[in-house]
Design a protein around this motif. Structure first.
Motif, PDB file in Angstrom:
ATOM      1  N   SER A   1      39.536  43.973  36.359  1.00 53.92           N
ATOM      2  CA  SER A   1      38.273  43.482  36.914  1.00 53.92           C
ATOM      3  C   SER A   1      37.552  42.574  35.928  1.00 53.92           C
ATOM      4  CB  SER A   1      37.378  44.662  37.301  1.00 53.92           C
ATOM      5  OG  SER A   1      37.015  45.422  36.153  1.00 53.92           O
ATOM      6  N   TRP A   2      37.607  42.890  34.636  1.00 57.57           N
ATOM      7  CA  TRP A   2      36.969  42.029  33.643  1.00 57.57           C
ATOM      8  C   TRP A   2      37.673  40.666  33.559  1.00 57.57           C
ATOM      9  CZ3 TRP A   2      33.799  43.232  28.920  1.00 57.57           C
ATOM     10  CH2 TRP A   2      32.898  44.275  29.180  1.00 57.57           C
TER      11      TRP A   2
ATOM     12  N   GLY B   1      36.833  38.841  37.037  1.00 55.68           N
ATOM     13  CA  GLY B   1      35.448  38.425  37.071  1.00 55.68           C
ATOM     14  C   GLY B   1      35.111  37.412  35.995  1.00 55.68           C
TER      15      GLY B   1
ATOM     16  N   ILE C   1      29.769  42.514  36.856  1.00 56.13           N
ATOM     17  CA  ILE C   1      30.820  43.212  36.122  1.00 56.13           C
ATOM     18  C   ILE C   1      30.225  44.346  35.296  1.00 56.13           C
ATOM     19  CG2 ILE C   1      32.605  42.939  34.364  1.00 56.13           C
ATOM     20  CD1 ILE C   1      32.980  40.083  35.294  1.00 56.13           C
TER      21      ILE C   1
ATOM     22  N   THR D   1      31.244  48.226  35.915  1.00 51.85           N
ATOM     23  CA  THR D   1      31.783  49.009  34.796  1.00 51.85           C
ATOM     24  C   THR D   1      30.886  50.192  34.469  1.00 51.85           C
ATOM     25  OG1 THR D   1      32.723  46.961  33.906  1.00 51.85           O
ATOM     26  CG2 THR D   1      32.653  48.857  32.448  1.00 51.85           C
TER      27      THR D   1
END
Length: 467
Positions: free
Chosen positions: A274-275, A278, A301, A305
């Motif tokens: 995801s990091w 994104g 993000i 998180t």
């Protein structure tokens, strides 16, 4: 007109107060929730075999080590950073202050050698600090005596860069000293400890850099040339890519003899994915954007998180609570940054040279999230359990550290402004830009009108298709 302006300012202040109060209430609510029930306790769950190893040292520090710490703090925290600020402000007393700080630091290192225990990471890093100090002092003496006149201007920039890096190396020395004194990052937990401290340090560094940029360049940071989300997105993309394939080994489970992926493996891997995804989106959205065109992608993000860390269950209740503090800080950071982007982009802020109060919330919670991430490593959690320290006390301690760090850099910037004077912006404010555009538009319209009249006077047509 004055009454309308006063009413507008009062409404803007009211809106800012509502947002600040709401975020403060959310932070208090998450802190209360993180306290938990006493019946759960910090020791819920079986403690590992190496748990008794993490406790306060039984032997005292010794007089030599105490003198070493006192002198190094005076030199590296007070004198040498003041000398760096004086150099950036072109103050004539900078050479004397830098040399005095170097002498105090060298005297502190001598007492460290007297204490002994030189075969550890903290002592070895001290040799690097000594070499850096010798290079800085030698360059300072050469600049002062005029020995390097031909190349002094070229070497001035690397000299100042080394001075700025010295602040970061001082922070690293403090972290290594705490790790050495409390016997952290041992018993097979070195990789996890490095991961927590490295990423936490990156968040703290980002918060400090954001504070410096706001104080130097104003609320919108126009002189940076790009929105801050571009730099955050680049870091997120790189960290996400590394975390996806290296931290838990994308193709094999870590620590599971059956080769099955545990919930920790899946969670950390998908956080990395995801990091990376994104961060890539944030980079492409802000690559050619102006500093006023902020994007909420890094904030989203942070929120995602943070929620993942809040519901992240560990084998120890204290560890789950410590991760809750980290997640709550990330969520508050994302929400405050979205509010900041909304206020800057909606035209509410008229004074572009003064940072907003809500921007300092983003700075603080970025620093707080980094501090909470560093304090959530397994060795520190076991130390808290053995020391009978609950998570609320620990959270207040970490928050106090964040206040001290931001206060320190805020004072350094005030000292710089007191010596160098207020920084004149090299950009045109929004109101002046709109005025220049309207003036340029009116001038062009008058010119076209005159050309049209002259054409009609001499029988010329302005229509290019006219015969």
């Amino acid at each position: 007109m004055t009454q309308k302006l006063y009413t507008s300012q009062r409404s803007n202040n009211a809106m800012s107060s509502i947002l600040l109060n709401g975020l403060a209430f959310a932070a208090m609510a998450t802190a209360v929730s993180a306290h938990g029930d006493e019946e759960m306790g910090a020791t819920a769950g079986a403690l590992p075999d190496d748990a008794p190893f993490y406790k306060w040292p039984e032997e005292s520090m010794g007089w030599a080590l105490k003198v070493h710490l006192a002198l190094c703090l005076v030199a590296y925290v007070l004198v040498l950073p003041t000398a760096l600020v004086m150099d950036l402000a072109n103050n004539k007393f900078h050479p004397l202050v830098q040399i005095g700080g170097a002498l105090v630091a060298f005297l502190g290192m001598v007492f460290g050698w007297v204490h002994g225990h030189l075969h550890n990471a903290y002592a070895r890093f001290g040799w690097f600090m000594l070499c850096l100090l010798v290079v800085q002092t030698a360059a300072n003496i050469c600049f002062t005596l005029g020995i390097l006149r031909k190349t002094s201007q070229r070497l001035r920039i690397p000299y100042r860069v080394l001075g700025c890096l010295q602040l970061f190396f001082t922070y690293m020395a403090m972290v290594l000293g705490v790790i050495r004194y409390l016997n952290l990052c041992s018993q097979g937990h070195l990789g996890q400890c490095i991961s927590h401290f490295a990423r936490g340090t990156a968040l703290i560094y980002g918060g400090v850099m954001l504070l410096v940029a706001m104080r130097l360049f104003g609320a919108t940071m126009l002189e940076v040339g790009r929105p801050p989300e571009l730099f955050f997105s680049i870091i997120m993309m790189v960290v996400g890519l590394i975390g996806t394939f290296t931290e838990h080994n994308f193709f094999q489970s870590s620590g599971n003899p059956e080769g099955m992926w545990s919930h920790k493996d899946l969670q950390h891997t998908f956080i990395g994915i995801s990091w990376f995804a994104g961060g890539t989106l944030g980079v492409f959205m802000s690559w050619r954007a102006s500093p006023r065109d902020r994007t909420p992608i890094p904030s989203l993000i942070f929120i995602a998180t943070g929620i993942s860390m809040i519901i992240h269950q560990q084998d120890l209740a204290m560890s789950s609570h410590a991760h809750f503090l980290f997640g709550a800080s990330l969520v508050t950071l994302g929400l405050s940054t979205i509010c900041e982007i909304t206020m800057l982009g909606s035209g509410i802020v008229k004074d572009r040279d003064q940072p907003l109060g809500i921007q300092y919330l983003s700075v603080f919670f970025m620093c707080a999230s980094g501090m909470a991430l560093m304090g959530a490593n397994r060795d520190m959690v076991l130390f808290l359990i053995n020391s009978n320290i609950d998570v609320s006390t620990y959270g207040l301690l970490l928050m106090s550290f964040c206040f001290v760090i931001l206060f320190y850099f805020y004072v350094l910037l005030d000292v710089y402004f007191a010596m160098a004077g207020p920084r004149e912006p090299k950009y045109v404010s929004l109101e002046e830009a709109l005025g220049q555009d309207s003036q340029r538009t009116s001038t062009s319209s008058q010119t076209s009108t005159l050309n049209h009249e002259d054409g009609n006077k001499y029988g010329l047509s302005s229509d290019p298709l006219a015969v």
